[in-house]
Each structure stands twice: as C-alpha cells, then as structure tokens.
Design an enzyme around this catalytic site. Structure first.
Site, PDB file in Angstrom:
ATOM      1  N   GLY A 157      54.867  26.648  40.551  1.00  0.00           N
ATOM      2  CA  GLY A 157      53.421  25.952  40.589  1.00  0.00           C
ATOM      3  C   GLY A 157      53.449  24.557  39.784  1.00  0.00           C
ATOM      4  O   GLY A 157      54.521  24.124  39.586  1.00  0.00           O
ATOM      5  N   GLY A 158      52.273  24.064  39.224  1.00  0.00           N
ATOM      6  CA  GLY A 158      52.337  22.967  38.535  1.00  0.00           C
ATOM      7  C   GLY A 158      51.258  22.060  39.046  1.00  0.00           C
ATOM      8  O   GLY A 158      51.371  20.785  39.189  1.00  0.00           O
ATOM      9  N   GLN A 164      53.776  31.256  42.467  1.00  0.00           N
ATOM     10  CA  GLN A 164      53.169  31.316  41.056  1.00  0.00           C
ATOM     11  C   GLN A 164      52.454  29.955  41.173  1.00  0.00           C
ATOM     12  O   GLN A 164      52.688  28.865  41.138  1.00  0.00           O
ATOM     13  CB  GLN A 164      54.379  31.180  39.993  1.00  0.00           C
ATOM     14  CG  GLN A 164      53.786  31.297  38.497  1.00  0.00           C
ATOM     15  CD  GLN A 164      53.146  29.946  37.787  1.00  0.00           C
ATOM     16  OE1 GLN A 164      53.919  28.958  38.220  1.00  0.00           O
ATOM     17  NE2 GLN A 164      52.303  29.864  36.799  1.00  0.00           N
ATOM     18  N   SER A 165      51.025  30.275  40.808  1.00  0.00           N
ATOM     19  CA  SER A 165      49.850  29.213  40.571  1.00  0.00           C
ATOM     20  C   SER A 165      49.788  28.649  41.904  1.00  0.00           C
ATOM     21  O   SER A 165      49.492  29.158  42.802  1.00  0.00           O
ATOM     22  CB  SER A 165      50.281  28.501  39.447  1.00  0.00           C
ATOM     23  OG  SER A 165      49.198  27.615  39.079  1.00  0.00           O
ATOM     24  N   ALA A 166      49.950  27.004  41.676  1.00  0.00           N
ATOM     25  CA  ALA A 166      49.798  26.109  42.839  1.00  0.00           C
ATOM     26  C   ALA A 166      50.946  26.641  43.967  1.00  0.00           C
ATOM     27  O   ALA A 166      50.677  26.606  45.330  1.00  0.00           O
ATOM     28  CB  ALA A 166      49.813  24.857  42.675  1.00  0.00           C
ATOM     29  N   ASP A 215      42.831  34.303  32.375  1.00  0.00           N
ATOM     30  CA  ASP A 215      43.419  33.094  33.007  1.00  0.00           C
ATOM     31  C   ASP A 215      41.968  32.343  32.879  1.00  0.00           C
ATOM     32  O   ASP A 215      41.250  32.679  33.916  1.00  0.00           O
ATOM     33  CB  ASP A 215      43.824  33.314  34.171  1.00  0.00           C
ATOM     34  CG  ASP A 215      44.598  32.158  34.907  1.00  0.00           C
ATOM     35  OD1 ASP A 215      44.208  31.093  34.484  1.00  0.00           O
ATOM     36  OD2 ASP A 215      45.468  32.409  35.774  1.00  0.00           O
ATOM     37  N   HIS A 262      46.793  31.812  31.609  1.00  0.00           N
ATOM     38  CA  HIS A 262      47.554  31.524  32.967  1.00  0.00           C
ATOM     39  C   HIS A 262      49.188  31.553  32.901  1.00  0.00           C
ATOM     40  O   HIS A 262      49.855  31.671  33.769  1.00  0.00           O
ATOM     41  CB  HIS A 262      46.990  29.966  33.144  1.00  0.00           C
ATOM     42  CG  HIS A 262      47.500  29.587  34.791  1.00  0.00           C
ATOM     43  ND1 HIS A 262      47.135  30.079  35.900  1.00  0.00           N
ATOM     44  CD2 HIS A 262      48.325  28.608  34.932  1.00  0.00           C
ATOM     45  CE1 HIS A 262      47.556  29.315  36.775  1.00  0.00           C
ATOM     46  NE2 HIS A 262      48.351  28.470  36.357  1.00  0.00           N
TER      47      HIS A 262
END
Length: 416
Positions: A123-124, A194-196, A323, A356
């Site tokens: 992600g990021g 993960q995430s994005a 989160d 998160h």
C-alpha cells in the site's frame, strides 16, 4: 573509451536518472497538489519512522544481506516495474528465462511440488508505495516455506489508478508464468494486497476478467496482439488459488469515503486525480465506479450473472476494527458484494483494537503472535491442503524487535 567503460557509464547514468532525477521531477509535480495539512502528515510520518528506526534498520539489514532475497527484478517495461523475490532454501531465480510451460505443474519428484507462491502488493495511499514496505511480512512467510514476490508499481503522479492496476496485473502474470521456475506450484499462486495495494489487486483481478470476456487476453504477457489493448496475459483470476485483502479500500465511488479521505489529508482533488476523475471531479460519476471493486462486481452481476462467482478465487479480507484510515466497513461491503454474486468462499477477519498499521507493521515489531501472517498462512494452507510449508504452531510467538514503550510512542505519531 573502451566499450566496457561506456557500458558502465550508461548503467551509472540510468541508475542516477531512475533514483535521483525521476523522483525529483515527480516530487515537483506532486508539489502542485500541496496543502498545508501535508506538512503535519509528513512530520507525523517522519516521527513514526524515527521512533521505529531501530526495528526498520534490523529489517533493512536482513533485506540487503539475506542471500535468499533477490531484489529489483524487472517484470515489465514501465517505470517501477520491478519486484523482490523472497525464496526459501531449495528455490532459485534463473533470470528472465521461463522453464515452465503454460499450465505446467511441478514434477512429482520435486521437493517443492506443493510450495505456494504469494504475490504481495504493497500500500501507500497510491502515492508513497514501495515494494520494500512488505519486507517484514515477506521474510516471515519466506521462513515458513512460502515463495513471496513483492511488487513495485507506478505511484501517483507517475501514474494513475489505471496504470497502477495494469502494473499489478502484469506482475501477477509474470509471477504465475514463472512459479514452477522459482520452485513453486503455478496452481497455488495467491495474491495478497495491503491498503491501496488491496484495492489495486482487486481491481486488477476484476478487470482481467473484463478484458478476457471482451476478447482481449488481458494483462501480463510480453506482447500484444491488438494495437492499444493491454498485453495478452497468461493468467486468469480463476487460475489463482486465492486473494487476501488487508486493510483495503473497495468502494472509492462512495461519496462518504471520498469525504473521509479528504478529512484524513488525502484531499478530494488529489484523490480525484489518482482515480482519473479530473482535478475537480468532473468525471467522478464515470471514473470512480471504474476504479471501485464493489461497483465492478455489481456491474458484472447486472450484465452477466454468475461471471464473478465463476472467476473470483477464494477470498480472505482482514481489517483492524480501530482502522481510521481505511474504514473496516470497506472489507464488509466488498465481502457482501462478493457473496451476493455467489462467490463460494469469502472469509472476513477483524482484529479488535487494531489500527491501519498495527497488523502489518507495529504488531510484528512488538513480537509475540503475528496474527496477520498466521491468518494468511492458515488461509493458504486451508485452500490447498498439503503444501510443504511449516504451519504456525499453537501459541507460537516471535521475539520483539524493539521495546514496547517505543512502539506505543510511535503509534501516537502515525499519520495513517
């Protein structure tokens, strides 16, 4: 000048351009979106990294010195189309040569005949993602016998969501074509985002199905048979063994989510630009559903009922209940959308009190039970049964990388 020296100068110029000039130009372009709130977010990120730096240095030392890790392998022609390979003992990377034919399985005489392969998408916020962010999780899984490929991809403003999804799709295809070459089983390739990265991986899987049903093979191979079409791919989502989304975002077309991101510092104009909706959001009505896994699933079901159930692999969605960056309701919405389409296996795992970054960063640094790595391992082994990797023992723990009080301080600084 000798040819060898010329080659070295060209290589040095390429390295400087890739690592210095290009990032500087992209930073200048990103500065056009600057908001004063970003200074506070950046300060929080620096503080978070500084406090946890002893643990990060230990991870970085292993990342750069462990001979089981092959870094910066190119998987496609675009900028940042590189990946890191985390290969258990007995596995090897033979360069770009592919020794396994399409659909091949590993020889029955191979000790690695059931070894799963995990494609990890970091992600990021679609802006600061980097393949090394997944090193801690990848090394944990590698030590248990999993083959892990951690993908890098174009971030904004170097690319928008379509470019990022295309990169992820190409990376998945690269890994699947080489699974047996690496020492794994091409029938047991899993995608973990993960995430994005979870959002992009889900988009890539669903768009791959769309491309293939439109008579284009999709992302992932070396050449294209049609001008302007994505490269014909050697993979289909139904050929994957499973998908794991960690702290993901799956409904960017939801106005409440756009508002939530705006309040958290991913400002509306930036989010619209990332999602190809125009700086002002003038194309939001058309563009955001195209980048929304939930909307894509609904569209498939309305036009071709049963397609998602036929092509989507078994899915595990993990999320921290505390989160505040990517709301846990995002995983719940995506799980519900998949179930409504008849996807046979959709699992949800929520971690009480976890933020998160807790499951992915701070919990592994604290040591003890690594719940996320354990759940990924159980999911992979549950899908495939006998796999030749070492399972987590009941109550098994790992040593801490730094004192708990410092991790607690870092958690107060994290801007995500």
């Amino acid at each position: 000048m000798a040819p060898r020296h010329v080659e070295r100068l060209h290589a040095l110029a390429g390295t400087v351009g890739r690592n210095v000039v290009v990032p500087f130009m992209l930073l200048l372009r990103l500065a056009s979106f600057f908001r004063i709130g970003w200074l506070f977010k950046f300060a929080g990120l620096l503080g978070f990294a500084a406090v946890l730096s002893p643990a990060f240095f230990r991870v970085a030392w292993s990342y750069y010195t462990d001979d089981r890790i092959t870094r910066d392998v190119r998987y496609g022609p675009n900028p940042r189309n590189r990946l890191d390979l985390f290969l258990p003992r007995g596995c090897a990377f033979f360069g770009q040569r592919v020794v396994d034919a399409e659909g091949a399985s590993v020889s029955k005489n191979s000790a690695n005949q059931s070894r799963p392969v995990i494609v990890f998408v970091t992600g990021g916020m679609w802006i600061i993602g980097y393949k090394a962010w997944g090193a801690l999780l990848a090394m944990t899984l590698m030590r248990r016998g999993f083959i892990v490929a951690s993908l890098d991809y174009r971030n904004f403003p170097q690319g928008t969501v379509g470019d990022m999804a295309a990169d992820v799709g190409a990376g998945i295809g690269w890994v699947r074509r080489r699974a047996a070459s690496l020492g794994g089983d091409p029938r047991k390739v899993f995608v973990v985002g993960q995430s994005a990265g979870a959002h992009l991986a889900a988009v890539a899987l669903l768009r791959q199905t769309e491309w293939q049903r439109s008579e284009y093979p999709g992302y992932g191979a070396a050449s294209s048979s049609s001008v302007g079409a994505p490269a014909p791919g050697a993979w289909s989502p139904k050929q994957l063994a499973g998908f794991v989304g960690v702290s993901g975002v799956y409904s960017p077309d939801d106005p409440s989510l756009v508002e939530h991101f705006d309040r958290k510092g991913l400002y509306r104009e930036v989010f619209y630009a990332i999602m190809e909706a125009g700086f002002s959001g003038s194309r939001a009505f058309e563009a955001l559903p195209r980048s929304s896994p939930c909307a894509i699933v609904r569209e498939f079901e309305s036009k071709e009922p049963g397609v998602v159930a036929e092509t989507m692999p078994p899915t595990l969605l993990c999320h921290g209940q505390a989160d505040t960056s990517a709301p846990p309701s995002e995983s719940a919405k995506f799980a519900e959308a998949l179930r409504k389409c008849g996807v046979s296996r959709v699992l949800e795992k929520y971690y009480p009190g976890k933020t998160h970054t807790d499951p992915f960063v701070t919990d592994p640094i604290l040591g003890g039970r690594d719940a996320l790595a354990e759940d990924i391992s159980k999911f992979v082994r549950g899908v495939d049964g006998e796999d030749g990797v070492r399972a987590f023992a009941e109550g098994e723990t790992s040593p801490p990388l730094m004192p708990r009080f410092l991790v607690s301080v870092a958690r107060t600084m994290v801007p995500f």
